[in-house]
Design a protein around this motif. Structure first.
Motif, PDB file in Angstrom:
ATOM      1  N   LEU A 174       3.523   9.275  -8.210  1.00 32.27           N
ATOM      2  CA  LEU A 174       3.867  10.313  -6.910  1.00 32.27           C
ATOM      3  C   LEU A 174       2.667  10.313  -6.018  1.00 32.27           C
ATOM      4  O   LEU A 174       2.865  10.063  -4.775  1.00 32.27           O
ATOM      5  CB  LEU A 174       4.016  11.527  -7.177  1.00 32.27           C
ATOM      6  N   SER A 175       1.414  10.099  -6.484  1.00 36.25           N
ATOM      7  CA  SER A 175       0.228   9.941  -5.443  1.00 36.25           C
ATOM      8  C   SER A 175       0.234   8.784  -4.843  1.00 36.25           C
ATOM      9  O   SER A 175      -0.038   8.635  -3.545  1.00 36.25           O
ATOM     10  CB  SER A 175      -0.930  10.174  -6.429  1.00 36.25           C
ATOM     11  N   TYR A 176       0.821   7.757  -5.538  1.00 38.01           N
ATOM     12  CA  TYR A 176       0.760   6.168  -4.810  1.00 38.01           C
ATOM     13  C   TYR A 176       1.571   6.249  -3.584  1.00 38.01           C
ATOM     14  O   TYR A 176       1.458   6.006  -2.549  1.00 38.01           O
ATOM     15  CB  TYR A 176       1.001   5.317  -5.768  1.00 38.01           C
ATOM     16  N   TYR A 177       2.801   6.633  -3.977  1.00 34.79           N
ATOM     17  CA  TYR A 177       3.746   6.866  -2.937  1.00 34.79           C
ATOM     18  C   TYR A 177       3.544   7.688  -1.748  1.00 34.79           C
ATOM     19  O   TYR A 177       3.758   7.497  -0.529  1.00 34.79           O
ATOM     20  CB  TYR A 177       5.448   7.044  -3.427  1.00 34.79           C
ATOM     21  N   ASP A 178       3.185   8.805  -2.140  1.00 38.42           N
ATOM     22  CA  ASP A 178       2.450   9.885  -1.151  1.00 38.42           C
ATOM     23  C   ASP A 178       1.507   9.173  -0.213  1.00 38.42           C
ATOM     24  O   ASP A 178       1.669   9.443   1.120  1.00 38.42           O
ATOM     25  CB  ASP A 178       2.025  11.088  -1.894  1.00 38.42           C
ATOM     26  N   GLU A 179       0.644   8.601  -0.687  1.00 38.22           N
ATOM     27  CA  GLU A 179      -0.473   7.946   0.008  1.00 38.22           C
ATOM     28  C   GLU A 179       0.185   6.776   1.037  1.00 38.22           C
ATOM     29  O   GLU A 179      -0.201   6.660   2.203  1.00 38.22           O
ATOM     30  CB  GLU A 179      -1.534   7.222  -0.898  1.00 38.22           C
ATOM     31  N   LYS A 180       0.832   6.153   0.352  1.00 41.89           N
ATOM     32  CA  LYS A 180       1.504   4.790   0.980  1.00 41.89           C
ATOM     33  C   LYS A 180       2.589   5.374   2.235  1.00 41.89           C
ATOM     34  O   LYS A 180       2.703   4.569   3.512  1.00 41.89           O
ATOM     35  CB  LYS A 180       2.382   3.922   0.327  1.00 41.89           C
ATOM     36  N   THR A 181       3.170   6.394   2.100  1.00 38.21           N
ATOM     37  CA  THR A 181       4.073   7.157   3.146  1.00 38.21           C
ATOM     38  C   THR A 181       3.383   8.197   3.989  1.00 38.21           C
ATOM     39  O   THR A 181       4.216   8.614   5.058  1.00 38.21           O
ATOM     40  CB  THR A 181       5.185   7.815   2.463  1.00 38.21           C
ATOM     41  N   LYS A 182       2.168   8.576   3.992  1.00 39.51           N
ATOM     42  CA  LYS A 182       1.690   9.380   4.994  1.00 39.51           C
ATOM     43  C   LYS A 182       1.608   8.804   6.762  1.00 39.51           C
ATOM     44  O   LYS A 182       1.340   7.548   6.599  1.00 39.51           O
ATOM     45  CB  LYS A 182       0.228   9.832   4.675  1.00 39.51           C
ATOM     46  N   GLY A 183       1.922   9.421   7.311  1.00 39.89           N
ATOM     47  CA  GLY A 183       1.650   8.998   8.626  1.00 39.89           C
ATOM     48  C   GLY A 183       2.962   8.512   9.389  1.00 39.89           C
ATOM     49  O   GLY A 183       3.134   8.369  10.498  1.00 39.89           O
ATOM     50  N   GLY A 184       4.073   8.507   8.500  1.00 41.96           N
ATOM     51  CA  GLY A 184       5.475   8.260   8.866  1.00 41.96           C
ATOM     52  C   GLY A 184       5.402   6.801   9.573  1.00 41.96           C
ATOM     53  O   GLY A 184       6.351   6.430  10.369  1.00 41.96           O
ATOM     54  N   TRP A 185       4.625   5.893   8.910  1.00 46.18           N
ATOM     55  CA  TRP A 185       4.901   4.488   9.530  1.00 46.18           C
ATOM     56  C   TRP A 185       6.259   3.724   8.966  1.00 46.18           C
ATOM     57  O   TRP A 185       6.639   2.983   9.698  1.00 46.18           O
ATOM     58  CB  TRP A 185       3.604   3.618   8.970  1.00 46.18           C
ATOM     59  N   PHE A 186       6.709   4.199   7.716  1.00 44.94           N
ATOM     60  CA  PHE A 186       7.702   3.493   7.273  1.00 44.94           C
ATOM     61  C   PHE A 186       9.124   4.534   7.392  1.00 44.94           C
ATOM     62  O   PHE A 186       8.959   5.483   7.182  1.00 44.94           O
ATOM     63  CB  PHE A 186       7.494   3.091   5.973  1.00 44.94           C
ATOM     64  N   SER A 187      10.123   3.856   7.840  1.00 45.42           N
ATOM     65  CA  SER A 187      11.481   4.598   7.977  1.00 45.42           C
ATOM     66  C   SER A 187      12.060   4.584   6.699  1.00 45.42           C
ATOM     67  O   SER A 187      12.923   5.730   6.483  1.00 45.42           O
ATOM     68  CB  SER A 187      12.381   4.174   8.940  1.00 45.42           C
ATOM     69  N   LEU A 188      11.791   3.742   5.737  1.00 44.13           N
ATOM     70  CA  LEU A 188      12.743   3.554   4.461  1.00 44.13           C
ATOM     71  C   LEU A 188      11.606   2.980   3.561  1.00 44.13           C
ATOM     72  O   LEU A 188      10.634   2.102   3.732  1.00 44.13           O
ATOM     73  CB  LEU A 188      13.564   2.545   4.714  1.00 44.13           C
ATOM     74  N   VAL A 189      11.591   3.578   2.470  1.00 38.78           N
ATOM     75  CA  VAL A 189      10.596   3.297   1.334  1.00 38.78           C
ATOM     76  C   VAL A 189      11.710   2.936   0.042  1.00 38.78           C
ATOM     77  O   VAL A 189      12.298   3.754  -0.524  1.00 38.78           O
ATOM     78  CB  VAL A 189       9.801   4.343   0.794  1.00 38.78           C
TER      79      VAL A 189
END
Length: 71
Positions: free
Chosen positions: A40-55
């Motif tokens: 959960l921490s990994y995906y939280d870190e990668k999705t911060k800032g809204g750069w990706f619309s789809l993960v």
């Protein structure tokens, strides 16, 4: 590259841009394949800032025979 930042509609889905985070094996699930705090921490870190619309998250399994590797 200008289209990367343009919105995209796919049926009923609306994406603010065309950036997709690909499925990457991070090996942070439990040995039984359960979601962990590390995952959960990994995906939280990668999705911060809204750069990706789809993960797209990594593969999962419903029985031990479908397990790709430990973790």
């Amino acid at each position: 590259m200008i289209k990367v930042n343009e919105p995209l509609e796919a049926g009923k889905l609306q994406f603010k841009n065309r950036m997709v985070y690909p499925p990457i094996c991070i090996s942070k699930a439990s040995a039984d394949g359960e979601v962990t705090d590390g995952m959960l921490s990994y995906y939280d870190e990668k999705t911060k800032g809204g750069w990706f619309s789809l993960v797209t998250i990594e593969h999962c399994f419903i029985s031990q025979s479908g397990k790709a590797s430990h973790g």
